[in-house]
Design a protein around this motif. Structure first.
Motif, mmCIF file in Angstrom:
data_model
loop_
_atom_site.group_PDB
_atom_site.id
_atom_site.type_symbol
_atom_site.label_atom_id
_atom_site.label_comp_id
_atom_site.label_asym_id
_atom_site.label_seq_id
_atom_site.Cartn_x
_atom_site.Cartn_y
_atom_site.Cartn_z
ATOM 1 N N GLU A 8 0.798 -1.217 0.000
ATOM 2 C CA GLU A 8 0.000 0.000 0.000
ATOM 3 C C GLU A 8 0.836 1.276 0.000
ATOM 4 N N TYR A 9 2.110 1.165 -0.229
ATOM 5 C CA TYR A 9 2.975 2.343 -0.228
ATOM 6 C C TYR A 9 3.299 2.775 -1.647
ATOM 7 N N CYS A 10 3.605 4.058 -1.784
ATOM 8 C CA CYS A 10 4.006 4.641 -3.060
ATOM 9 C C CYS A 10 5.271 5.463 -2.855
ATOM 10 N N VAL A 11 6.102 5.474 -3.874
ATOM 11 C CA VAL A 11 7.196 6.432 -3.954
ATOM 12 C C VAL A 11 6.688 7.536 -4.866
ATOM 13 N N TYR A 12 6.891 8.767 -4.467
ATOM 14 C CA TYR A 12 6.394 9.875 -5.274
ATOM 15 C C TYR A 12 7.524 10.813 -5.649
ATOM 16 N N ILE A 13 7.357 11.413 -6.802
ATOM 17 C CA ILE A 13 8.262 12.466 -7.245
ATOM 18 C C ILE A 13 7.385 13.661 -7.572
ATOM 19 N N ILE A 14 7.636 14.747 -6.866
ATOM 20 C CA ILE A 14 6.908 15.986 -7.101
ATOM 21 C C ILE A 14 7.895 17.030 -7.614
ATOM 22 N N TYR A 15 7.358 18.078 -8.216
ATOM 23 C CA TYR A 15 8.201 19.079 -8.863
ATOM 24 C C TYR A 15 7.784 20.489 -8.447
ATOM 25 N N SER A 16 8.792 21.324 -8.240
ATOM 26 C CA SER A 16 8.579 22.734 -7.946
ATOM 27 C C SER A 16 9.091 23.570 -9.114
ATOM 28 N N LEU A 17 8.184 24.282 -9.756
ATOM 29 C CA LEU A 17 8.580 25.161 -10.857
ATOM 30 C C LEU A 17 9.448 26.315 -10.348
ATOM 31 N N SER A 18 9.115 26.857 -9.173
ATOM 32 C CA SER A 18 9.865 28.007 -8.656
ATOM 33 C C SER A 18 11.315 27.655 -8.332
ATOM 34 N N LEU A 19 11.565 26.439 -7.886
ATOM 35 C CA LEU A 19 12.935 25.993 -7.591
ATOM 36 C C LEU A 19 13.565 25.230 -8.753
ATOM 37 N N ASP A 20 12.731 24.797 -9.699
ATOM 38 C CA ASP A 20 13.153 23.892 -10.768
ATOM 39 C C ASP A 20 13.841 22.663 -10.175
ATOM 40 N N LYS A 21 13.162 22.062 -9.176
ATOM 41 C CA LYS A 21 13.704 20.892 -8.481
ATOM 42 C C LYS A 21 12.622 19.838 -8.309
ATOM 43 N N PHE A 22 13.105 18.592 -8.256
ATOM 44 C CA PHE A 22 12.247 17.469 -7.930
ATOM 45 C C PHE A 22 12.447 17.105 -6.468
ATOM 46 N N TYR A 23 11.417 16.553 -5.865
ATOM 47 C CA TYR A 23 11.481 16.059 -4.492
ATOM 48 C C TYR A 23 10.947 14.637 -4.526
ATOM 49 N N THR A 24 11.689 13.713 -3.926
ATOM 50 C CA THR A 24 11.301 12.303 -3.903
ATOM 51 C C THR A 24 11.036 11.886 -2.472
ATOM 52 N N GLY A 25 9.953 11.138 -2.277
ATOM 53 C CA GLY A 25 9.608 10.633 -0.956
ATOM 54 C C GLY A 25 8.771 9.374 -1.085
ATOM 55 N N TYR A 26 8.357 8.832 0.047
ATOM 56 C CA TYR A 26 7.459 7.683 0.024
ATOM 57 C C TYR A 26 6.367 7.906 1.062
ATOM 58 N N THR A 27 5.223 7.283 0.837
ATOM 59 C CA THR A 27 4.091 7.464 1.733
ATOM 60 C C THR A 27 3.049 6.389 1.477
ATOM 61 N N SER A 28 2.143 6.248 2.420
ATOM 62 C CA SER A 28 0.992 5.379 2.214
ATOM 63 C C SER A 28 -0.253 6.200 1.892
ATOM 64 N N GLN A 29 -0.120 7.527 1.953
ATOM 65 C CA GLN A 29 -1.259 8.421 1.682
ATOM 66 C C GLN A 29 -0.766 9.618 0.866
ATOM 67 N N PHE A 30 -0.656 9.403 -0.434
ATOM 68 C CA PHE A 30 -0.033 10.427 -1.274
ATOM 69 C C PHE A 30 -0.772 11.763 -1.242
ATOM 70 N N GLU A 31 -2.081 11.761 -1.381
ATOM 71 C CA GLU A 31 -2.816 13.028 -1.442
ATOM 72 C C GLU A 31 -2.600 13.860 -0.175
ATOM 73 N N LYS A 32 -2.596 13.200 0.977
ATOM 74 C CA LYS A 32 -2.336 13.915 2.239
ATOM 75 C C LYS A 32 -0.899 14.437 2.280
ATOM 76 N N ARG A 33 0.026 13.640 1.778
ATOM 77 C CA ARG A 33 1.433 14.042 1.799
ATOM 78 C C ARG A 33 1.667 15.245 0.883
ATOM 79 N N LEU A 34 1.057 15.211 -0.307
ATOM 80 C CA LEU A 34 1.193 16.345 -1.221
ATOM 81 C C LEU A 34 0.575 17.600 -0.610
#
Length: 101
Positions: A8-34
């Motif tokens: 039930e876990y996911c690894v996620y990669i999110i992106y920030s346009l203002s920083l032009d950076k990716f952030y990688t993490g893991y969670t069991s509740q992606f929407e809450k984490r985002l």
């Protein structure tokens, strides 16, 4: 007695346009984490600087142990190019999952 390993876990990669950076993490509740990453009042970690963050990739159907290993592998690469390849090529994601599953 039968035991099931819950995946039930996911690894996620999110992106920030203002920083032009990716952030990688893991969670069991992606929407809450985002939502946490984008919460101005509650987020006191590094990712606060990059708000707003947007989803780029979810690698799901992992156990916690697998998610930790996949996250560690992606972070170990220290490469925006590698992350872009993962986002663009689902076969690379499957290979990564197979390596730790």
């Amino acid at each position: 007695m039968t035991f099931f390993i819950l995946k039930e876990y996911c690894v996620y990669i999110i992106y920030s346009l203002s920083l032009d950076k990716f952030y990688t993490g893991y969670t069991s509740q992606f929407e809450k984490r985002l939502a946490f990453h984008n919460d101005v009042a509650r987020n006191n970690i590094w990712s606060k600087r990059g708000q707003p963050w947007v989803k780029n990739l979810l690698i799901c159907d992992l156990t916690k142990s697998q998610a930790l290993k996949v996250e560690k592998q992606i972070k170990k690469m220290k490469s925006k190019h590698y992350i872009k390849q993962l986002i663009e090529d689902s076969s690379l994601v499957e290979k990564l999952k197979d390596k730790f599953c």
